[in-house]
Design a protein around this motif. Structure first.
Motif, short mmCIF file in Angstrom:
data_model
loop_
_atom_site.label_atom_id
_atom_site.label_comp_id
_atom_site.label_asym_id
_atom_site.label_seq_id
_atom_site.Cartn_x
_atom_site.Cartn_y
_atom_site.Cartn_z
N LEU A 36 41.48 10.99 57.20
CA LEU A 36 42.43 11.51 56.37
C LEU A 36 41.54 12.32 55.24
N SER A 40 42.19 16.34 55.86
CA SER A 40 43.01 17.07 54.72
C SER A 40 42.05 17.92 54.11
N THR A 91 47.27 16.82 49.42
CA THR A 91 47.69 18.00 50.21
C THR A 91 48.54 19.06 49.49
N VAL A 200 46.89 13.39 61.33
CA VAL A 200 47.29 14.36 60.55
C VAL A 200 48.15 15.16 61.53
N LEU A 215 49.93 11.02 58.24
CA LEU A 215 49.93 11.83 57.09
C LEU A 215 51.30 12.55 56.86
N HIS A 216 51.93 12.90 57.68
CA HIS A 216 53.36 13.42 57.58
C HIS A 216 54.25 12.33 56.98
N LEU A 218 53.19 9.75 55.03
CA LEU A 218 52.68 9.58 53.87
C LEU A 218 53.24 10.54 52.89
N GLU A 219 53.49 11.79 53.29
CA GLU A 219 53.71 12.89 52.52
C GLU A 219 55.27 13.10 52.27
#
Length: 429
Positions: A36, A40, A91, A200, A215-216, A218-219
């Motif tokens: 990560l 990132s 990010t 990611v 990651l998407h 988490l965002e």
């Protein structure tokens, strides 16, 4: 100092997500976090060079991204994570604080520490091994600590030929166990932390998987509604009385809002005195505001001069926490010496401190089977159980399921000043 690639756009005014990772030994937690950070673009060139150099010295056939988080040399040499390592990255969409918690059963207390403030937890499972005892233990602790969002990351999918059947079997078994727990939001993602699949960006190796990358997720996971904005709770941390003559009449109460929304003009009550007043002003480091909400740190001024001190709580007159000295709580015991009835400990709850007597052991919980052992007479290191406490001063408390801040506390051994237990209040009277 240069980063591995160009820096991400400015990250002002973004949300902050705190998340904890947990898994058994060698499930790939440190590799996942390293991936990560690397993907990132949140690591510096010299950090990457150090990791590449260490990887070569160890004889690894690849750049071992796990070394980005295994900061202790002893950990690197043993190949295990033994303490909570906190890492930060961002990010363009969100800021993140990661608590990398240990997998060993004897370090359950460290996982409690890392997950206690988390908005989300990632439990890693090795696709080859499936669910193990530790997977269930970690899921239970996540539910005990009321972490609102849980991600099951099925790692090392490359080692089972990206089998959809393996992923579905592990996901269903985990979901069945989680259904017995208080886990409101569960998401399963197939990944390979080593190769970066579904970390990611979506991987071509899992065409059968229709969800988002880790990651998407988490965002975009929605955490604003997780906070209690109904019950106003403002534990007073510090009373501000400037010494200068021009501010001689100034009296402000500083602290972090633990719940609810404070507005100028609101009628409030101060506990434990029960005196009432109205909010005259709310001030922040950036100046006065008309309203404030959890988890903002503010200074509150009242219209009336009341006797308010550290440890008091500002709330609404018709929505108050319990003012209680008898506390029932789930305790995670963190000391080598056992917790036994009759023991006396210091207790720290929000901004209040008192002493507590262990009145009764109600039961010890087997975190794998969820069986209650009501014959238990003590809690040993890493045990979880329900205990009744009597405090020397009243606590201004809510049930933990209602508010994680006003419902949580720590126990301290007065002779060593070490934290020996973490508690979640189940009833207060």
């Amino acid at each position: 100092m240069d980063t591995v690639a160009t820096k991400a756009p400015m990250t002002h005014n973004m949300g902050l997500l705190r998340f904890a990772t947990a898994g058994s030994v060698d499930d790939g937690k440190s590799t996942l976090i390293g991936r990560l950070l690397y993907d990132s673009k949140s690591i510096f060139t010299d950090q990457l060079e150090s990791v590449e150099r260490t990887s070569q010295e160890r004889g690894d056939e690849y750049t071992n991204l796990a070394l980005l988080t295994d900061g202790l040399r002893a950990e690197r040499e043993q190949g295990i994570t033994i303490d909570v390592a906190y890492r930060y990255f961002a990010t363009p969409r969100r800021k993140f604080i990661i608590a990398d918690t240990p997998g060993h059963i004897q370090y359950t207390r460290n996982m409690v520490t890392g997950a206690s403030t988390a908005d989300l937890a990632i439990v890693l499972v090795d696709a080859r091994k499936g669910l193990v005892e530790q997977s269930r233990r970690h899921a239970f602790i996540v539910s005990l600590l009321r972490v609102p969002h849980l991600v099951l990351a099925v790692n090392k999918m490359d080692l089972v030929d990206w089998s959809e059947e393996v992923f579905e079997e592990i996901s269903h078994e985990f979901a069945a166990f989680a259904s017995k727990l208080a886990i409101p939001d569960l998401t399963a993602i197939p990944i390979s932390a080593l190769h970066g699949d579904n970390i990611v960006s979506r991987s071509e190796n899992t065409p059968w998987y229709e969800g988002s990358s880790l990651l998407h997720h988490l965002e975009h996971v929605h955490i604003a509604s997780d906070r209690n904005l109904v019950d106003v709770r403002f534990p007073v941390q510090y009373v501000i009385r400037p010494q200068s003559l021009q501010h001689a009449d100034y009296r402000g109460y500083a602290g972090q809002i633990a719940g609810g929304v404070l507005k100028k003009g609101d009628e409030v009550m101060v506990l434990p005195s029960g005196l009432t007043s109205r909010i005259a002003a709310i001030e922040t480091a950036d100046g006065p505001v008309a309203e404030a909400f959890a988890p903002m740190s503010v200074t509150v001024r009242l219209e009336d001069e009341l006797d308010v001190s550290r440890g008091d709580m500002i709330c609404r007159p018709h929505n108050r926490p319990a003012v209680a000295q008898d506390i029932d709580a789930m305790i995670c015991w963190m000391a080598d010496t056992p917790l036994v009835p009759g023991q006396k400990l210091a207790i720290k709850h929000t901004t209040r401190s008192a002493r507590a007597l262990v009145k009764e052991m109600q039961y010890k919980l087997d975190v794998n089977s969820l069986h209650r052992d009501e014959s238990a007479t003590q809690l040993d290191l890493n045990d979880v159980g329900r205990v009744r406490l009597r405090t020397t001063a009243p606590l201004l408390a809510d049930e933990y399921r209602r508010n994680r801040i006003t419902g949580g506390f720590i126990l301290v051994d007065e002779s060593t000043n070490r934290t020996v237990g973490a508690g979640m209040i189940t009833a207060a009277s």
